[in-house]
Design an enzyme around this catalytic site. Structure first.
Site, PDB file in Angstrom:
ATOM      1  N   HIS A 179      -2.892   0.501   7.051  1.00 13.62           N
ATOM      2  CA  HIS A 179      -3.132   0.431   5.620  1.00 13.62           C
ATOM      3  C   HIS A 179      -3.389   1.843   5.120  1.00 13.62           C
ATOM      4  O   HIS A 179      -3.878   2.689   5.869  1.00 13.62           O
ATOM      5  CB  HIS A 179      -4.332  -0.472   5.323  1.00 13.62           C
ATOM      6  CG  HIS A 179      -4.589  -0.647   3.862  1.00 13.62           C
ATOM      7  ND1 HIS A 179      -3.675  -1.208   3.003  1.00 13.62           N
ATOM      8  CD2 HIS A 179      -5.658  -0.311   3.101  1.00 13.62           C
ATOM      9  CE1 HIS A 179      -4.177  -1.208   1.777  1.00 13.62           C
ATOM     10  NE2 HIS A 179      -5.379  -0.673   1.811  1.00 13.62           N
ATOM     11  N   HIS A 212      -6.073   1.682  -3.655  1.00 16.52           N
ATOM     12  CA  HIS A 212      -5.096   1.131  -2.726  1.00 16.52           C
ATOM     13  C   HIS A 212      -4.623  -0.227  -3.209  1.00 16.52           C
ATOM     14  O   HIS A 212      -5.195  -0.793  -4.148  1.00 16.52           O
ATOM     15  CB  HIS A 212      -5.707   1.029  -1.321  1.00 16.52           C
ATOM     16  CG  HIS A 212      -6.914   0.137  -1.252  1.00 16.52           C
ATOM     17  ND1 HIS A 212      -6.927  -1.042  -0.579  1.00 16.52           N
ATOM     18  CD2 HIS A 212      -8.162   0.260  -1.784  1.00 16.52           C
ATOM     19  CE1 HIS A 212      -8.122  -1.611  -0.672  1.00 16.52           C
ATOM     20  NE2 HIS A 212      -8.891  -0.828  -1.411  1.00 16.52           N
ATOM     21  N   CYS A 215       0.816  -1.226   0.000  1.00 10.55           N
ATOM     22  CA  CYS A 215       0.000   0.000   0.000  1.00 10.55           C
ATOM     23  C   CYS A 215       0.843   1.267   0.000  1.00 10.55           C
ATOM     24  O   CYS A 215       0.561   2.198  -0.755  1.00 10.55           O
ATOM     25  CB  CYS A 215      -1.000  -0.008   1.152  1.00 10.55           C
ATOM     26  SG  CYS A 215      -0.311  -0.081   2.808  1.00 10.55           S
TER      27      CYS A 215
END
Length: 161
Positions: free
Chosen positions: A118, A130, A67
């Site tokens: 994240h 993402h 990510c």
């Protein structure tokens, strides 16, 4: 035979739930076509070259990306901005933005586990892109209950980052 099939289905579901990691994600969202927002459109053009690239911890190229590596590469491609490599470093960039004030290109951060984080890039219209551990680079919705529950913060980068 029916019992074995049912057992395998339940086992598969349980295994999937256990594998929830940095960004195992709810169902894929297909983003709408071009909008009137030039920032969103530029981000979607870059997304088109990354869509489906598999997740790879520590990766930052088309063979696999995590990510924070995805965020780093997108900002380098879109405007030549060199961001730090890790989520922990990226969350300290720019200024804090409330979810209701997000604009395209703002960073969005989530606490997906006790020590897991994240991150993604907000696209507008409640969507963000993402690198998901389960589906690779994808677009998701912030109003999905999963992402609402793990929301942490948004950040807006300034021109001097």
């Amino acid at each position: 035979m029916k019992i074995r099939t049912r057992f395998m289905s339940v086992w598969g579901l349980l295994l999937g739930l256990l594998l929830v990691g940095c960004s195992s994600s709810p169902p894929v969202v297909k983003s709408g076509s071009q909008s009137n927002d030039p920032v969103r459109n530029r981000l979607l053009l870059v997304y088109a070259t990354w869509e489906g690239v598999p997740y790879r911890l520590g990766g930052n190229d088309q063979r696999g990306v995590d990510c924070s590596g995805f965020i780093q590469q997108v900002f380098l491609q879109v405007n030549g901005l060199a961001l730090p490599r890790t989520t922990a470093q990226q969350v300290r960039q720019g200024q804090r933005i409330k979810r209701q004030h997000l604009q395209p290109a703002d960073l969005v951060f989530f606490k997906t586990g006790w020590r897991q984080r994240h991150a993604g890039i907000y696209l507008g219209n409640g969507e963000f892109m993402h690198a998901s551990t389960s589906r690779g680079v994808m677009i998701s919705r912030l109003d999905n209950p999963y992402w609402q529950d793990v929301w942490w913060t948004g950040r807006r980068l300034t021109s001097d980052e």
